[in-house]
Design a protein around this motif. Sequence first.
Motif, short mmCIF file in Angstrom:
data_model
loop_
_atom_site.label_atom_id
_atom_site.label_comp_id
_atom_site.label_asym_id
_atom_site.label_seq_id
_atom_site.Cartn_x
_atom_site.Cartn_y
_atom_site.Cartn_z
N VAL A 353 -9.96 -81.79 -33.20
CA VAL A 353 -10.77 -80.88 -32.39
C VAL A 353 -10.57 -79.44 -32.85
O VAL A 353 -9.51 -79.08 -33.36
N ASP A 354 -11.60 -78.65 -32.67
CA ASP A 354 -11.54 -77.21 -32.89
C ASP A 354 -11.53 -76.52 -31.53
O ASP A 354 -12.45 -76.75 -30.72
N ILE A 355 -10.52 -75.70 -31.28
CA ILE A 355 -10.53 -74.88 -30.07
C ILE A 355 -11.24 -73.57 -30.43
O ILE A 355 -10.80 -72.84 -31.32
N LEU A 356 -12.34 -73.31 -29.75
CA LEU A 356 -13.18 -72.15 -29.99
C LEU A 356 -13.05 -71.18 -28.82
O LEU A 356 -12.54 -71.54 -27.75
N PRO A 357 -13.50 -69.94 -28.98
CA PRO A 357 -13.37 -68.98 -27.88
C PRO A 357 -14.04 -69.43 -26.58
O PRO A 357 -13.55 -69.12 -25.50
N SER A 358 -15.14 -70.17 -26.69
CA SER A 358 -15.87 -70.54 -25.48
C SER A 358 -15.98 -72.05 -25.27
O SER A 358 -16.65 -72.49 -24.35
N GLY A 359 -15.33 -72.84 -26.11
CA GLY A 359 -15.47 -74.28 -25.94
C GLY A 359 -14.57 -75.08 -26.85
O GLY A 359 -13.87 -74.53 -27.72
N LEU A 360 -14.60 -76.38 -26.66
CA LEU A 360 -13.86 -77.32 -27.49
C LEU A 360 -14.86 -78.11 -28.32
O LEU A 360 -15.81 -78.68 -27.79
N SER A 361 -14.66 -78.13 -29.63
CA SER A 361 -15.57 -78.84 -30.53
C SER A 361 -14.90 -80.10 -31.04
O SER A 361 -13.79 -80.07 -31.59
N SER A 362 -15.57 -81.23 -30.86
CA SER A 362 -15.05 -82.51 -31.34
C SER A 362 -15.45 -82.69 -32.80
O SER A 362 -16.64 -82.72 -33.12
N VAL A 363 -14.46 -82.79 -33.69
CA VAL A 363 -14.71 -82.84 -35.13
C VAL A 363 -14.77 -84.27 -35.64
O VAL A 363 -15.73 -84.68 -36.30
N TYR A 364 -13.77 -85.07 -35.33
CA TYR A 364 -13.68 -86.42 -35.91
C TYR A 364 -12.66 -87.22 -35.10
O TYR A 364 -11.82 -86.65 -34.39
N LEU A 365 -12.75 -88.52 -35.20
CA LEU A 365 -11.78 -89.41 -34.57
C LEU A 365 -11.53 -90.58 -35.52
O LEU A 365 -12.48 -91.20 -35.99
N PHE A 366 -10.27 -90.86 -35.82
CA PHE A 366 -9.95 -92.11 -36.53
C PHE A 366 -8.93 -92.86 -35.69
O PHE A 366 -8.07 -92.26 -35.05
N TYR A 367 -9.06 -94.19 -35.68
CA TYR A 367 -8.32 -94.97 -34.70
C TYR A 367 -7.95 -96.34 -35.24
O TYR A 367 -8.40 -96.75 -36.33
N HIS A 368 -7.13 -97.05 -34.47
CA HIS A 368 -6.73 -98.41 -34.83
C HIS A 368 -7.90 -99.35 -34.54
O HIS A 368 -8.26 -99.57 -33.39
N PRO A 369 -8.53 -99.92 -35.58
CA PRO A 369 -9.77 -100.68 -35.37
C PRO A 369 -9.64 -101.87 -34.44
O PRO A 369 -10.52 -102.11 -33.61
N THR A 370 -8.54 -102.64 -34.55
CA THR A 370 -8.45 -103.85 -33.73
C THR A 370 -8.28 -103.52 -32.25
O THR A 370 -8.82 -104.21 -31.39
N PHE A 371 -7.55 -102.45 -31.94
CA PHE A 371 -7.39 -102.05 -30.54
C PHE A 371 -8.74 -101.66 -29.95
O PHE A 371 -9.10 -102.07 -28.84
N SER A 372 -9.50 -100.88 -30.69
CA SER A 372 -10.81 -100.43 -30.20
C SER A 372 -11.78 -101.59 -30.10
O SER A 372 -12.64 -101.63 -29.22
N HIS A 373 -11.66 -102.54 -31.00
CA HIS A 373 -12.57 -103.69 -31.02
C HIS A 373 -12.26 -104.67 -29.90
O HIS A 373 -13.15 -105.22 -29.26
N GLU A 374 -10.96 -104.89 -29.62
CA GLU A 374 -10.55 -105.94 -28.69
C GLU A 374 -10.27 -105.45 -27.28
O GLU A 374 -10.38 -106.22 -26.32
#
Length: 528
Positions: A353-374
């Motif tokens: 994430v990018d913390i900006l003066p007026s907001g939070l910007s979501s840049v990318y997410l990488f995760y454990h595939p089997t946990f997210s899948h199951e």
Amino acid sequence: QSEDDMNALEQTVQKSGILQAMEEMTKRAIQQSLPGDVPVQNDWKFQFRLHKPSKRDVKQSRIQATSIVCAQISGKVTTLSRQKLVQNVVNDILKDAEFHAVAKTGDVTVSAIEAHQPSGQIRCTLHVEDQMMALSNHGSSSKDFDDESMKDAANEEIDKLARWYQKTTGKSLEPSQRHITIETMTSHQSALNPKVHKLYTYYQNVIHNDPDPFSGETKSTNHKMSNGNDDDNDDNDGHGDVNGDSDMPTNPADLDWGNAPSYFKESISTMLTTYLQPLSEEQRNAALENYYSFYQFLVEAPFPFTRQQQQVQRPRCNNDMPTVSSSSNTNLDCGLYHQHYRLGDVLLAVGVVDILPSGLSSVYLFYHPTFSHELVALGKYAILKEIEYARDTLKLPYYYLGYYIESCQKMRYKAEYKPSQLLCPKYFQWVNVSEAVPKLQQSPCHVCPLVDVEEGTRKQGESGDRDNTTNSSYATVLHQLQMDIGAGINVTIDMLQPNGIEVVKPILEEFIAAAGPELSLRCILKLA
């Protein structure tokens, strides 16, 4: 209910032939809904896929089935939006002369069919009558079933979580570990943890089919995993080519780490040497190149860190909460941060994430595939936690999900989070997503102004009155826009010969229309 009951429910539906009949009706409905110049393709997925029933579904003799064919072909039909296509198809299925005969096939009944417009899925709910009658003979009230089902569902999820953790780590999941903790830190602090890069390469390999530098792969393999819910918060199709011929140094100490903070530069060489030591020379070189690509993509910040950010302090995690946001500092400097999602000893995901003066910007997410899948769709989960973090911890008014691309199915999920707005690409005004998306869907190329011309021009004029340094008139900008044509000095269109003006003018007009008058005046356009 046992696993046998679940299997019996699925088998009863499969043997009834109702799914095949629904596929044929869907195919006919698609043919009726498509324009005449779009033929039906053999590789379109008309099949209805059964979803694994929960214990509650089994008790109610219910099972869900979906077809993704409308989502699959929506990008090929420019004259019909995805939402309208799936709704038309469902309407045509309900009008089909065979539907009422097919809706009751043996012991299986189609109790509901709906068009899920955000995803383009056709969703069916099926009931098996003989199992419903058997349950009614138990003499329990519906409230008893609901209460028992809720308890069963909770226990079932805990069991699934424990099994996953045991399989992944070889350890037992303690009751105190049955929650996800979230820890926020600077991107450079995060990148010193080898587990972060290891998770990144695993994710890119499984989800985006990138080569795995640790296995010595030289070509990607096709083993992409998805449950249809994991694409949220993921705007990229893969980064980091570990196979390219490069002159990159093979010694971590010789790499250029840019404006990284001092603690990172002092530690990174030792960390990488230790991290990559067990690998063969070929694997070490590939992994180092992959790490440097990862660093440039998700770690390196476009501006220097302040002294405050170089003082590394590991945030605490409060294990008394089901989900914990670790940073209690509401005055964090603007910059790039990583949020580590952990379950016990397992790093489940890293949100960038990018913390900006007026907001939070979501840049990318990488995760454990089997946990997210199951277990938990981590893409959706991370978005909700980032919204919570921006609102409750950082006290920021805005959350940015990045670009919305109507023609890309993976990017459409952003419109599902409301209330939200899209920025008009021509007049640079924010428009409610409920008004903006229909305009994009009706546009042949899914790109168009999101506000009316008169309104956009009027507001641009008002903006020009407030700031005399920028004139919103396209004609004025056309004559003021600076160009680099290799003459040694920047020129404007009025400094060119008539034949040069004839060549350059359409290019400038296209650029101003795309970038907008105000931004165009701040640019120098380089023409080859």
